[in-house]
Write a protein that holds these residues in place. Structure first.
Motif, PDB file in Angstrom:
ATOM      1  N   ASP A 195      -2.949 -13.460   3.251  1.00  0.00           N
ATOM      2  CA  ASP A 195      -4.120 -12.581   3.379  1.00  0.00           C
ATOM      3  C   ASP A 195      -3.629 -11.143   3.448  1.00  0.00           C
ATOM      4  N   PHE A 196      -3.947 -10.385   2.396  1.00  0.00           N
ATOM      5  CA  PHE A 196      -3.497  -8.994   2.326  1.00  0.00           C
ATOM      6  C   PHE A 196      -4.054  -8.175   3.487  1.00  0.00           C
ATOM      7  N   GLU A 197      -5.308  -8.469   3.874  1.00  0.00           N
ATOM      8  CA  GLU A 197      -5.946  -7.693   4.925  1.00  0.00           C
ATOM      9  C   GLU A 197      -5.337  -7.963   6.304  1.00  0.00           C
ATOM     10  N   THR A 198      -4.662  -9.083   6.448  1.00  0.00           N
ATOM     11  CA  THR A 198      -4.003  -9.396   7.722  1.00  0.00           C
ATOM     12  C   THR A 198      -2.596  -8.821   7.769  1.00  0.00           C
ATOM     13  N   GLN A 199      -1.807  -9.021   6.717  1.00  0.00           N
ATOM     14  CA  GLN A 199      -0.440  -8.502   6.658  1.00  0.00           C
ATOM     15  C   GLN A 199      -0.046  -8.353   5.208  1.00  0.00           C
ATOM     16  N   GLN A 200       0.551  -7.197   4.898  1.00  0.00           N
ATOM     17  CA  GLN A 200       0.897  -6.914   3.509  1.00  0.00           C
ATOM     18  C   GLN A 200       2.357  -7.199   3.173  1.00  0.00           C
TER      19      GLN A 200
END
Length: 898
Positions: A443-448
């Motif tokens: 999940d990009f919005e959680t961790q990139q």
């Protein structure tokens, strides 16, 4: 010839006598308005004025003319007759007029005359004036000195002034500021002083004036400076002139502190400890030393070198970069290499004692080679960074890792170090092969970014680490989210067009274009609402009217820029708040009520219906009676109109009221309505007999009276109207020798003789006449006694009066009068289905016409009665002289009903 000579010489003698002044000097302030007197040339030249005693008779009038209309002529106006010189509409600006002047001479007084020349530094306005006619001809040089006023503020030529001061500048060091302020004004109106708004406690200003009067500001250092503590001072320099009041100008002064080599390199640590394995490859980084010099530029350049105390073997084994201070392994470590090396490194700065740091390198002899980790990436990898899209499925492979022992002597194991949704597992059936894969969607919005390590170690405890960076790529997997799903707004009605309602805000957790949100109105939104797609500002383009629509409800959309785009919907509700913009409104402008008279007090006459389109207190309506409030009252809440007293139609048949309705707004609005109350007649008045005036009066009837002749009449009126006022006459009782000899007309009340009178018919006749109305439901009536004395003369009046005083023995007949007018109550009975109110309304509407007709009828009857009285004087001979007065006056009397 003598005459010609005198004519030729005369004017020159006159000219010579007034040629004492050829130059005039004036002075005035710059910037004066038009029409200010500068001076009078005729007075100052002592020329004879046109109004003098001898001038008008002996000399022609003077004329003053500017010789040329050059630059000076536009600033003055010269009166051709009086020679008065005034300022013109073109304002004199000394600084524009005398650009090259450096000073100003101020003459004493306003428009003073001076015979001396002005100062060379003066700003002069030069004029040539011709004086005519020929007798006074001369060319006058007029010099006007323009006095300076403080109309210009000091101004620096540049808005920012930069000045550099070395940090080792001693106290009282003076530095000239190269851009002093300029002021076009002169003398004390020019620049006088300079000051700093903030001197930081280490600076001040001084002003020096040269031989030309120019003032130059100097910056003076008042305290020690240290560039390493503060390398720049920013303040404001203010220039002030000497005018009253003084004018000021300012500029930003930046004082830069220039560096000197007053700092030497320094190491943060005095010693570094490094451990190096014996099997380390050539070029491996061993350590890096770093020294710091607080100076700038070349003063801060640092080079690194070994101390002379470092043995040559260590110098050959480890290479030192002179610029960066990096130490690398230069030659291979073998069995003869010492295990401990003390590297003393110097940090050298210009003109400084070197800084010293010791790097202690310990070499550990290694008999084996470390394990090897060989990655083979499956996912996209660039320079050691693996790129994975978010929402990739579980168990997405990232890379294969081969773990092996170069010496093939020891067992090698591996594990995954680091946090993240990854796992490293053996890839069967192969040995020493491991697969790195995901354990859940990213999940990009959680961790990139994730940083993990594949660590391999052998049975001897040697570890090798391979670092893998995983960069998560964003996908359009998030819809915009409104801060509120239900957006409740309110606005007062009658708003200005394009009024601001709110600013919508939606967020999208995606990045880049996928996270850019645009706003749109839903299809159910009215056309007069507008939503800015970029800012989310919601406006209404027209005025809203609460009375037209109070609630608005529609949807708005937030759409991102991803592909395909994602959207979310919110609901907007707008409540239009009420303003008191509507006056109370009556259902009708005119109300009419029909009320029977004698209606009981405080009975309900009618209901006044009024509405107000506003809401709340603005729509609350109070009713009041503007006129007639002493008789009528209205219920404010219900609008019921009542009369305080019982109403009598005979006193007043109608009332006109004005009702005011006032709402509860601030300010309050009102309206009025007209109320007409018509009183319906009730049969509450019996007929009133006006003639005969008394039951004791009598009339002489001659026996010779012919049959059919009128004898007298009964006259009565009724205060009611309509059928209630229609009167019928009848004889209900008779007494006399032959009482049936007389009859009465039921309509007119005229009594006539039916039969001829005989000798035996002489005597007193008493007729009881009933006067009845046609009222409904019960007619009212009155009675009167008509006395007739049949005889040739009245010989004994007292005898007749005694007969009249006796109670008559008369039997009452119940015979109803027969007249052509049909009683009203019979019509009422025949109309079985007619409502009582309609019948009363019809009777009331006809009452006015009937009353008018009755009035005309009564007047006509009175006229006929007087006429008949005159005709019958010969037969109606009274018994005494007063009988005619009784007959003619017809004063009303009260007669009780029988």
């Amino acid at each position: 010839h003598l005459l010609l000579f005198l004519l030729f010489v005369g004017p020159f003698n006159c000219f010579a006598s007034y040629s004492r002044a050829t130059e005039l000097f004036y002075s005035l302030n710059e910037g004066l308005p038009a029409g200010v007197l500068i001076g009078s040339l005729a007075r100052d030249l002592r020329l004879p004025m046109a109004g003098g005693q001898h001038a008008a008779s002996l000399q022609p009038p003077l004329s003053f003319t500017l010789a040329s209309h050059g630059l000076g002529g536009q600033y003055v106006q010269l009166d051709n007759r009086s020679g008065e010189l005034h300022t013109s509409a073109v304002e004199i600006d000394r600084e524009a007029l005398c650009v090259e002047s450096s000073g100003a001479t101020i003459f004493g007084g306003s428009a003073a005359v001076s015979s001396s020349s002005p100062s060379p530094e003066s700003c002069l306005l030069l004029l040539d004036v011709l004086v005519l006619p020929q007798e006074y001809f001369r060319l006058v040089k007029v010099k006007i000195a323009i006095r300076d006023v403080n109309d210009n503020a000091p101004r620096f030529p540049v808005p920012h002034i930069h000045l550099s001061v070395p940090e080792n500048a001693p106290v009282n060091t003076r530095l000239a500021i190269e851009h002093p302020a300029l002021d076009p004004d002169m003398g004390t109106n020019g620049v006088q002083t300079y000051r700093l708004r903030d001197n930081y406690g280490v600076f001040t200003l001084d002003v020096e004036e040269n031989d030309n009067g120019e003032r130059t500001p100097y910056l003076i250092v008042m305290g020690p400076l240290d560039r390493e503590t503060q390398d720049e001072y920013v303040t404001v320099i203010v220039a002030e002139d000497g005018g009253t009041p003084p004018l000021m100008g300012s500029a930003t002064l930046t004082i830069g502190i220039s560096d000197i080599n007053d700092n030497c390199p320094q190491f943060n640590d005095s010693q570094l400890n490094v451990t190096l394995y014996g099997n380390t490859s050539l070029g491996t980084h061993v350590a890096t030393v770093h020294a710091v010099d607080m100076d700038l530029g070349s003063n801060a350049q640092i080079t690194y070198s070994y101390s002379q105390k470092v043995p040559q073997t260590s110098r050959d084994l480890f290479h030192l970069n002179e610029s960066t201070g990096t130490i690398t392994l230069f030659t291979k470590v073998d069995g003869d290499t010492p295990k401990l090396h003390r590297l003393i490194i110097l940090g050298n700065g210009p003109g400084c004692i070197p800084a010293v740091i010791t790097v202690l390198v310990t070499i550990i002899k290694v008999m084996m080679r470390p394990p090897e980790v060989v990655p083979r990436f499956i996912a996209n990898e660039v320079e050691g960074v693996v790129y994975l899209k978010e929402l990739e499925p579980i168990n997405t492979p990232i890379a294969f890792f081969t773990i092996k022992d170069p010496d093939e002597k020891y067992k090698v194991s591996c594990y995954l170090d680091g946090d993240g949704p990854f796992r490293l597992s053996p890839y069967k059936p192969y040995t020493n092969e491991y697969l790195l894969e995901t354990t859940r969607p990213l999940d990009f919005e959680t961790q990139q970014l994730y940083e993990i390590s594949v660590v391999a170690w052998n049975s001897e405890g040697f570890h090798v680490k391979e670092v893998v960076k995983v960069q998560v790529l964003d996908d359009n997997d998030n819809s915009p989210v409104f801060s509120e799903e239900l957006i409740e707004l309110s606005i007062e009605e009658n708003n200005v067009p394009n009024a601001f309602l709110t600013k919508l805000h939606a967020t999208d957790a995606d990045s880049g274009e996928r996270g850019q949100v645009s706003y749109f109105l839903g299809p159910d939104a009215p056309s007069y609402f507008a939503l800015d797609k970029t800012t989310g500002v919601l406006t209404v383009s027209t005025q809203l009217d609460r009375e037209e629509k109070e609630k608005y409800r529609y949807t708005v959309k937030a759409v991102d820029s991803g592909f395909p785009p994602r959207e979310s919907i919110a609901t907007v509700t707008i409540t239009v708040l009420d303003k008191n913009d509507n006056s109370p409104r009556f259902i009708n402008k005119d109300f009419s009520f029909f009320v029977p008279e004698n209606f009981p007090g405080f009975g309900e006459i009618g209901v006044i219906s009024v509405t107000d389109a506003d809401a709340g207190q603005n729509g609350w309506v109070a009713l009041s009676v503007l006129n007639g409030s002493d008789i009528f009252v209205i219920d404010t809440g219900k609008g019921v109109l009542r009369a305080k007293i019982s109403l009598d139609r005979e006193q007043q048949s109608s009332y006109v009221l004005w009702i005011e309705a006032v709402d509860g707004g601030d300010p309050a609005l009102s309206s009025t309505a007209k109320i007409t109350i018509l009183l319906l007649d009730i049969n509450d008045n019996p007929p009133l007999v006006l003639f005969p005036q008394s039951n004791m009066s009598y009339l002489l009837v001659l026996p010779s009276t012919l049959p059919g002749s009128p004898i007298t009449e009964v006259y009565a009126v009724d205060k009611d109207t309509g059928m209630n006022a229609v009167i019928a006459y009848s004889i209900i009782g008779r007494r006399g020798p032959r009482p049936e000899s007389f009859r009465i007309d039921p309509k007119t009340g005229n009594i006539t003789l039916e039969e001829s009178l005989m000798q035996n018919d002489y005597g007193l006749y008493r007729l009881l006449v009933k006067v009845s109305d046609h009222g409904y439901p019960e007619p009212l009536h009155s009675t009167v006694m008509v006395n007739l004395f049949v005889n040739d003369t009245v010989s004994n009046e007292s005898y007749i009066e005694s007969l009249l005083r006796k109670e008559p023995d008369i039997s009452v007949e119940e015979k109803q009068p027969q007249i052509s007018i049909e009683p009203t109550h019979k019509k009422m009975e025949s109309a079985s289905c007619m409502p009582t109110l309609v019948a009363l309304s019809i009777i009331s509407l006809g009452s006015i016409a009937l009353v008018t007709g009755m009035g005309i009828y009564i007047c006509l009857r009175k006229g006929k009665k007087h006429h008949r009285a005159d005709e019958n004087l010969e037969v109606q001979i009274p018994l005494n002289g007063r009988i005619n007065l009784h007959m003619l006056e017809k004063k009303p009397m009260e007669i009780s009903n029988i």
